[in-house]
Design a protein around this motif. Structure first.
Motif, PDB file in Angstrom:
ATOM      1  N   SER A   9      42.519  31.123  27.197  1.00 26.44           N
ATOM      2  CA  SER A   9      41.463  30.641  28.096  1.00 26.44           C
ATOM      3  C   SER A   9      41.093  29.175  27.856  1.00 26.44           C
ATOM      4  O   SER A   9      39.975  28.760  28.134  1.00 26.44           O
ATOM      5  N   THR A  58      47.278  34.560  39.749  1.00 22.77           N
ATOM      6  CA  THR A  58      46.999  35.737  38.923  1.00 22.77           C
ATOM      7  C   THR A  58      48.281  36.161  38.218  1.00 22.77           C
ATOM      8  O   THR A  58      49.398  35.831  38.660  1.00 22.77           O
ATOM      9  N   ILE A  95      45.455  45.816  31.467  1.00 24.73           N
ATOM     10  CA  ILE A  95      45.256  44.415  31.843  1.00 24.73           C
ATOM     11  C   ILE A  95      44.958  44.341  33.342  1.00 24.73           C
ATOM     12  O   ILE A  95      45.743  44.837  34.171  1.00 24.73           O
ATOM     13  N   ASP A  96      43.854  43.733  33.687  1.00 28.23           N
ATOM     14  CA  ASP A  96      43.458  43.583  35.088  1.00 28.23           C
ATOM     15  C   ASP A  96      44.469  42.682  35.802  1.00 28.23           C
ATOM     16  O   ASP A  96      44.694  41.539  35.383  1.00 28.23           O
ATOM     17  N   ARG A 104      43.686  38.907  36.517  1.00 27.66           N
ATOM     18  CA  ARG A 104      43.532  37.902  35.455  1.00 27.66           C
ATOM     19  C   ARG A 104      44.666  36.881  35.531  1.00 27.66           C
ATOM     20  O   ARG A 104      45.742  37.149  36.083  1.00 27.66           O
ATOM     21  N   ARG A 105      44.421  35.723  34.947  1.00 25.91           N
ATOM     22  CA  ARG A 105      45.476  34.712  34.839  1.00 25.91           C
ATOM     23  C   ARG A 105      46.173  34.847  33.485  1.00 25.91           C
ATOM     24  O   ARG A 105      45.559  35.267  32.500  1.00 25.91           O
ATOM     25  N   THR A 120      44.686  33.745  30.109  1.00 24.63           N
ATOM     26  CA  THR A 120      43.581  34.461  29.466  1.00 24.63           C
ATOM     27  C   THR A 120      44.072  35.560  28.514  1.00 24.63           C
ATOM     28  O   THR A 120      43.276  36.138  27.782  1.00 24.63           O
TER      29      THR A 120
END
Length: 291
Positions: free
Chosen positions: A165, A236, A262-263, A266-267, A270
């Motif tokens: 991040s 993403t 893991i969503d 998210r990038r 992160t």
């Protein structure tokens, strides 16, 4: 012989031998004793240590390393520097010079034949464009090295040392931290070299792990996932991996991400190295199941 880490001493030696700096080899000689001492201290060299130094220049750092180490192998690609090094290091019995390209040299053979086959410490002050390839060669080819202390462009050191991040975190961060613990030793302004480089430098220490800190089933697949995740920083992770050649449909990638906890929105920047490991292991399980 007195220390070489002063502008006057360096200029005297360069002029005495008629040495011409090579732009193609990126030659910049260090002229600050404090920085030299910080590098040696940061490398934590003891009387039983074997050291490989790459790019010794005129021997400024080599002399200080040799005062602490059991033996130093100094590898210099520029043959015009060898006579200078033979002169500046002539009073040191524990230093051996090798006039070769470190990227082409059989390092394991040198360690076996000249350094008792023991784990070595690597110290390098090199042109920026070859430092990363040398670092990655030493850690990826399982050369017996316990630590690597290198002076590199500040931005590259920041990337190697970066955490998730942050703007510097990327595939290089994950690659280096898969194999090593990282620590910034000192920052070095461009003013302490002759000739002056265009950018500031950083000395970073990489303590090479005997075993990686994470467990992955397939290392090649792990690094492929990492590379894919950073292929489009603003996208993403689902879109990055979906447009990368993963050999899996985007719908299946979404399922794999969810299985790894893991969503998908998210990038990649992160994700921690542990999350990348978990994700690559889920990819492996899916691929094996579908095969």
């Amino acid at each position: 012989m007195d220390r070489l880490s002063s502008p006057s001493a360096t200029k005297r030696i360069v002029e005495k031998h008629g040495f011409k700096f090579s732009k193609s080899l990126g030659q910049n000689f260090l002229i600050d004793s404090n920085v030299v001492d910080n590098i040696v201290e940061g490398a934590n060299i003891g009387p039983e240590d074997f050291v490989i130094e790459v790019g010794p220049g005129i021997g400024t750092l080599t002399r200080e390393i040799a005062k602490r180490a059991k033996k130093v192998i100094a590898v210099e690609i520029d043959k015009s520097l060898i006579p200078i090094l033979e002169n500046t290091l002539s009073d040191l019995e524990n230093v051996e010079l090798i006039n070769e390209d470190i990227l082409k040299m059989d390092v394991k053979k040198v360690i076996d034949e000249k350094l008792e086959g023991k784990r070595v410490k690597l110290i390098a002050n090199l042109p920026y464009y070859i430092t990363t390839p040398i670092v990655m060669r030493f850690i990826e080819e399982e050369i017996p090295v316990s630590s690597i202390v290198v002076m590199i462009q500040k931005e590259v050191a920041d990337r190697m040392n970066a955490v998730p991040s942050t703007k510097d975190y990327g595939s290089l961060s994950v690659a280096v931290q898969y194999y090593c613990e990282t620590e910034i030793v000192t920052n070095v302004p461009k003013t302490v070299f002759i000739p002056q480089p265009k950018v500031d430098s950083t000395v970073i220490r990489l303590d090479v792990l005997e075993n990686p800190k994470i467990k992955v089933v397939d290392k090649k697949l792990f690094f492929k996932v990492v590379k894919g995740a950073f292929s489009k920083r603003r996208k993403t992770i689902l879109n990055c991996l979906g447009s990368y050649d993963m050999g899996v449909s985007k719908e299946d990638i979404k399922r794999i991400l969810e299985s790894a906890g893991i969503d998908p929105v998210r990038r990649g920047e992160t994700l921690s190295i542990d999350e990348f490991a978990r994700l690559s292991n889920e990819f492996y399980k899916f691929i094996r199941t579908e095969a």
